[in-house]
Motif scaffolding. Structure first.
Motif, PDB file in Angstrom:
ATOM      1  N   GLY A 478       0.893  -1.204  -0.035  1.00  0.00           N
ATOM      2  CA  GLY A 478       0.053   0.077   0.041  1.00  0.00           C
ATOM      3  C   GLY A 478       0.797   1.384   0.140  1.00  0.00           C
ATOM      4  O   GLY A 478       0.407   2.274  -0.394  1.00  0.00           O
ATOM      5  N   ASN A 479       2.050   1.053   0.202  1.00  0.00           N
ATOM      6  CA  ASN A 479       3.035   2.088   0.245  1.00  0.00           C
ATOM      7  C   ASN A 479       4.623   1.724   0.207  1.00  0.00           C
ATOM      8  O   ASN A 479       5.128   1.944   1.132  1.00  0.00           O
ATOM      9  CB  ASN A 479       3.126   3.096   1.548  1.00  0.00           C
ATOM     10  CG  ASN A 479       4.023   4.315   1.763  1.00  0.00           C
ATOM     11  OD1 ASN A 479       4.212   5.000   0.642  1.00  0.00           O
ATOM     12  ND2 ASN A 479       4.536   4.376   2.619  1.00  0.00           N
ATOM     13  N   MET A 480       4.704   1.253  -1.111  1.00  0.00           N
ATOM     14  CA  MET A 480       5.851   0.625  -1.106  1.00  0.00           C
ATOM     15  C   MET A 480       7.112   1.684  -1.553  1.00  0.00           C
ATOM     16  O   MET A 480       6.768   2.645  -2.108  1.00  0.00           O
ATOM     17  CB  MET A 480       5.775  -0.455  -2.589  1.00  0.00           C
ATOM     18  CG  MET A 480       4.973  -1.444  -2.368  1.00  0.00           C
ATOM     19  SD  MET A 480       5.252  -2.590  -0.708  1.00  0.00           S
ATOM     20  CE  MET A 480       6.598  -3.559  -1.627  1.00  0.00           C
ATOM     21  N   THR A 481       8.224   1.303  -1.205  1.00  0.00           N
ATOM     22  CA  THR A 481       9.293   2.190  -1.520  1.00  0.00           C
ATOM     23  C   THR A 481       9.196   2.519  -3.044  1.00  0.00           C
ATOM     24  O   THR A 481       9.154   1.638  -3.818  1.00  0.00           O
ATOM     25  CB  THR A 481      10.616   1.460  -1.372  1.00  0.00           C
ATOM     26  OG1 THR A 481      10.844   0.935  -0.016  1.00  0.00           O
ATOM     27  CG2 THR A 481      11.720   2.427  -1.542  1.00  0.00           C
ATOM     28  N   PRO A 482       9.385   3.690  -3.321  1.00  0.00           N
ATOM     29  CA  PRO A 482       9.242   4.172  -4.745  1.00  0.00           C
ATOM     30  C   PRO A 482      10.397   3.695  -5.596  1.00  0.00           C
ATOM     31  O   PRO A 482      11.538   3.631  -5.292  1.00  0.00           O
ATOM     32  CB  PRO A 482       9.454   5.722  -4.653  1.00  0.00           C
ATOM     33  CG  PRO A 482       9.060   6.364  -3.246  1.00  0.00           C
ATOM     34  CD  PRO A 482       9.443   4.932  -2.400  1.00  0.00           C
ATOM     35  N   ILE A 483       9.885   3.162  -6.686  1.00  0.00           N
ATOM     36  CA  ILE A 483      10.846   2.506  -7.819  1.00  0.00           C
ATOM     37  C   ILE A 483      10.966   3.457  -9.007  1.00  0.00           C
ATOM     38  O   ILE A 483       9.945   3.860  -9.581  1.00  0.00           O
ATOM     39  CB  ILE A 483      10.266   1.181  -8.044  1.00  0.00           C
ATOM     40  CG1 ILE A 483      10.037   0.091  -6.800  1.00  0.00           C
ATOM     41  CG2 ILE A 483      11.176   0.494  -9.192  1.00  0.00           C
ATOM     42  CD1 ILE A 483      11.550  -0.162  -6.158  1.00  0.00           C
ATOM     43  N   PHE A 484      12.223   3.607  -9.347  1.00  0.00           N
ATOM     44  CA  PHE A 484      12.384   4.730 -10.621  1.00  0.00           C
ATOM     45  C   PHE A 484      13.082   3.614 -11.633  1.00  0.00           C
ATOM     46  O   PHE A 484      13.763   2.756 -11.253  1.00  0.00           O
ATOM     47  CB  PHE A 484      13.140   5.653 -10.133  1.00  0.00           C
ATOM     48  CG  PHE A 484      12.625   6.592  -9.102  1.00  0.00           C
ATOM     49  CD1 PHE A 484      11.654   7.354  -9.093  1.00  0.00           C
ATOM     50  CD2 PHE A 484      13.202   6.182  -7.717  1.00  0.00           C
ATOM     51  CE1 PHE A 484      11.154   8.230  -8.015  1.00  0.00           C
ATOM     52  CE2 PHE A 484      12.674   7.090  -6.700  1.00  0.00           C
ATOM     53  CZ  PHE A 484      11.757   8.127  -7.012  1.00  0.00           C
ATOM     54  N   MET A 485      12.889   4.439 -13.060  1.00  0.00           N
ATOM     55  CA  MET A 485      13.540   3.825 -14.278  1.00  0.00           C
ATOM     56  C   MET A 485      14.491   4.910 -14.635  1.00  0.00           C
ATOM     57  O   MET A 485      13.912   6.261 -14.685  1.00  0.00           O
ATOM     58  CB  MET A 485      12.567   3.233 -15.010  1.00  0.00           C
ATOM     59  CG  MET A 485      13.003   2.861 -16.472  1.00  0.00           C
ATOM     60  SD  MET A 485      11.940   1.996 -17.461  1.00  0.00           S
ATOM     61  CE  MET A 485      10.648   3.298 -17.682  1.00  0.00           C
ATOM     62  N   ALA A 486      15.534   4.777 -15.194  1.00  0.00           N
ATOM     63  CA  ALA A 486      16.482   5.477 -15.902  1.00  0.00           C
ATOM     64  C   ALA A 486      16.965   4.818 -17.069  1.00  0.00           C
ATOM     65  O   ALA A 486      17.144   3.518 -17.045  1.00  0.00           O
ATOM     66  CB  ALA A 486      17.708   5.985 -14.920  1.00  0.00           C
ATOM     67  N   LYS A 487      16.702   5.648 -18.244  1.00  0.00           N
ATOM     68  CA  LYS A 487      17.273   4.874 -19.488  1.00  0.00           C
ATOM     69  C   LYS A 487      18.574   5.375 -20.123  1.00  0.00           C
ATOM     70  O   LYS A 487      18.861   6.513 -19.817  1.00  0.00           O
ATOM     71  CB  LYS A 487      16.120   5.219 -20.683  1.00  0.00           C
ATOM     72  CG  LYS A 487      14.788   4.538 -20.295  1.00  0.00           C
ATOM     73  CD  LYS A 487      13.887   4.787 -21.416  1.00  0.00           C
ATOM     74  CE  LYS A 487      12.500   3.693 -21.348  1.00  0.00           C
ATOM     75  NZ  LYS A 487      11.888   3.661 -22.655  1.00  0.00           N
ATOM     76  N   ASP A 488      19.063   4.377 -20.794  1.00  0.00           N
ATOM     77  CA  ASP A 488      20.548   4.880 -21.551  1.00  0.00           C
ATOM     78  C   ASP A 488      21.455   5.458 -20.518  1.00  0.00           C
ATOM     79  O   ASP A 488      22.286   6.393 -20.601  1.00  0.00           O
ATOM     80  CB  ASP A 488      20.200   6.048 -22.544  1.00  0.00           C
ATOM     81  CG  ASP A 488      19.342   5.605 -23.918  1.00  0.00           C
ATOM     82  OD1 ASP A 488      19.318   4.482 -23.924  1.00  0.00           O
ATOM     83  OD2 ASP A 488      18.531   6.326 -24.293  1.00  0.00           O
ATOM     84  N   VAL A 489      21.696   4.470 -19.468  1.00  0.00           N
ATOM     85  CA  VAL A 489      22.691   4.876 -18.626  1.00  0.00           C
ATOM     86  C   VAL A 489      23.851   4.002 -18.804  1.00  0.00           C
ATOM     87  O   VAL A 489      23.754   3.182 -19.611  1.00  0.00           O
ATOM     88  CB  VAL A 489      22.238   4.667 -17.135  1.00  0.00           C
ATOM     89  CG1 VAL A 489      21.091   5.287 -16.728  1.00  0.00           C
ATOM     90  CG2 VAL A 489      22.298   2.913 -16.857  1.00  0.00           C
TER      91      VAL A 489
END
Length: 562
Positions: A478-489
């Motif tokens: 219900g309040n998971m750790t924010p997950i991010f995506m980064a491209k072309d690293v």
């Protein structure tokens, strides 16, 4: 792994909330994705208050339960606090026993033996109460399906107050009171309390009757926070408030039993994740390997020297549990391969010598390997007992209902359940379970999912963003750790395998010439080839902090690479 990008909220809503809260658009988006749409909701999220907790008397039967306990105290009756042998049950028993014990002497605890009595309210436990003059049993984290047992107790003149959070059956037991927000006729505003949470609401109601305030109950919240984390209930609403303040108690003034465990840990500040992976397994180990009463004894002890001795015993149970867990998992994986069941929709395994106390952990391990609904069976008396675990999005409890003709007894949740059946039913049940799951599961659910909040540029990751993200805690369903995506690293050339067998991945990532950021990927050592030679790739990650030689730095915690 499949990466699923969450829908982005309407840009107008992001701008409105951003202006209202005076935060940047990224933070506003993360809040909207968690259902927080205005200043008041954001204030409650970032600054939870104990006064936000609901009136316990909104729960069906609460007034009756309190009345019966007050009557027992007035008549000097013996009260037995009865609870399940897991973390949720033992913390609940410790909480209510400690609270009642402050002003009433005729109270005792009872945890059923996992192996001779099994889960929930047992006939043996009722006989114990009868033999020792208990006229009231308060059952915690169990009882909502104990129809026959409650009837048996009534014949012996023993009343029951049930505090449970599991899904009731069509019929409720004829107890004096059944406290369970999942009752169809219960209008309590929050449905996701754990068993210890229900016990806390009963304690809150008793305290109100005695003229106490919610602040008087804060010392008990270390128990509630531990149960919330261990039982994997949503950390939203009341659970967020209880977990927030419970973690404060754990870190500032924990009960003696917790201190005996925590003093052995070097970490200064424990998060809910630490509670789940450090405190909870040790409490659970008592019921798994020996007896849940050891955990209760630890949690109610006030003498530090005695608590340390209890903690040492429990640590030995935990070491034994780890060894058995690894051994049985290996045997179960071999069984799946030998039976050529790697491509099945389910994993169902059985060996009569497997230790009943760890089959739930083994079921979780198998889902990590094959990622599908899993049951691990062992021999328990003249029957077979199993622990079930599911995958995200699939209701294993409903699947078991579809196999109920071959089951003696079952109960549990969407993602975890337990059951018993006769040995001659095993093969028929196994075929039926495979059939039900294969016909009802969306095949996409058999590939693990990483749910990504949003795409981000590495240059936008700053210590300020980390400070704000930290305030989103405690994290959980219900309040998971924010997950991010980064491209072309790409890696700066620093990338290497680390740890035993180099199974972890350590990188230094940059994107379009941005400042390099240290990165760790646990169990991603096999992805090293992807990052070599400065090839570009995409990553999903959460924000983390690395502490080394007293210095704290921002780092990325990789979840996957493509």
């Amino acid at each position: 792994m499949r990466w699923t990008l969450k829908p982005k909220p309407d840009q107008k809503d992001i701008e409105r909330l951003s202006n209202e809260l005076k935060v940047d658009g990224l933070v506003a988006q993360l809040l909207l994705q968690r259902g927080i749409t205005n200043y008041e909701e954001a204030k409650n999220f970032f600054r939870p208050q104990l006064t936000d907790l609901h009136d316990p008397f909104l729960m069906k039967d609460m007034d009756i339960a309190v009345g019966r306990i007050e009557k027992a105290i007035a008549n000097k009756e013996n009260i037995l606090i009865y609870g399940d042998y897991d973390v949720d049950g033992t913390t609940a028993v410790a909480l209510l026993f400690t609270y009642l014990g402050e002003y009433y002497e005729n109270v005792a605890t009872y945890i059923p033996d996992r192996y001779t009595e099994g889960y929930g309210v047992s006939f043996e436990g009722i006989d114990f109460a009868d033999d020792n003059g208990f006229s009231l049993i308060i059952a915690l984290d169990c009882g909502v399906k104990a129809i026959r047992q409650i009837e048996y107790a009534k014949k012996k003149g023993i009343d029951f107050v049930i505090c449970d959070h599991h899904r009731p059956g069509e019929q409720l037991p004829e107890a004096v009171a059944v406290l369970d927000p999942k009752r169809r006729d219960c209008d309590y505003p929050y449905k996701e309390l754990c068993g210890c949470g229900i016990g806390f609401k009963l304690t809150q109601a008793l305290a109100l009757k005695r003229g106490q305030t919610i602040d008087d109950l804060e010392p008990y919240l270390d128990l509630v926070a531990t149960a919330i984390g261990a039982d994997i209930v949503p950390i939203t609403g009341e659970n967020r408030v209880l977990a927030h303040y419970g973690l404060q108690v754990i870190n500032i003034n924990p009960r003696t039993g917790f201190r005996a465990i925590i003093d052995q840990i070097k970490k200064k500040t424990l998060t809910i994740t630490d509670v789940v992976f450090i405190i909870a397994p040790r409490i659970n180990a008592a019921g798994r390997m020996k007896h849940g009463q050891y955990a209760v004894d630890l949690l109610i002890e006030t003498d530090l020297d005695k608590a340390v001795e209890f903690a040492k015993k429990i640590e030995l149970f935990n070491l034994d549990r780890r060894g058995l867990d690894q051994e049985i998992t290996e045997e179960a994986l071999i069984q799946i391969r030998d039976n050529k069941e790697e491509e099945y929709f389910t994993s169902v395994v059985y060996a009569e010598h497997w230790h009943k106390g760890v089959i739930g952990i083994v079921a979780s391990r198998l889902t990590e390997t094959y990622y599908r609904p899993t049951l691990v069976f062992t021999k328990s008396g003249d029957k077979l007992a199993a622990s079930a675990r599911s995958v995200k999005g699939f209701d294993v409890y409903e699947a078991l209902e579809g196999c109920s003709d071959h089951i003696e007894q079952f109960g549990g949740h969407k993602y975890a359940a337990g059951l018993t059946l006769l040995e001659e039913q095993y093969e028929t049940f196994k075929k039926q379970f495979e059939k039900v799951v294969s016909e009802t599961i969306d095949p996409i659910l058999l590939t693990p999912e990483i749910s990504v909040d949003t795409q981000i540029e590495l240059k936008d990751i700053t210590p300020k963003l980390m400070r704000i993200i930290r305030q989103f805690a405690p994290f959980g369903p219900g309040n998971m750790t924010p997950i991010f995506m980064a491209k072309d690293v790409q890696d700066t050339g620093y990338g290497r395998g680390v740890g035993e067998d180099e199974k972890h991945l350590k990188l230094s990532l940059t994107q379009k010439g941005s400042r390099p950021i240290g990165t760790i990927g646990f169990n991603l050592g096999n992805k090293l080839d992807v990052v070599k030679k400065k090839h570009r790739f995409d990553v999903v990650f959460s924000l983390d902090e690395n502490e080394w030689n007293g210095q704290v730095s921002l780092q990325l915690k990789l979840r996957d690479i493509k």
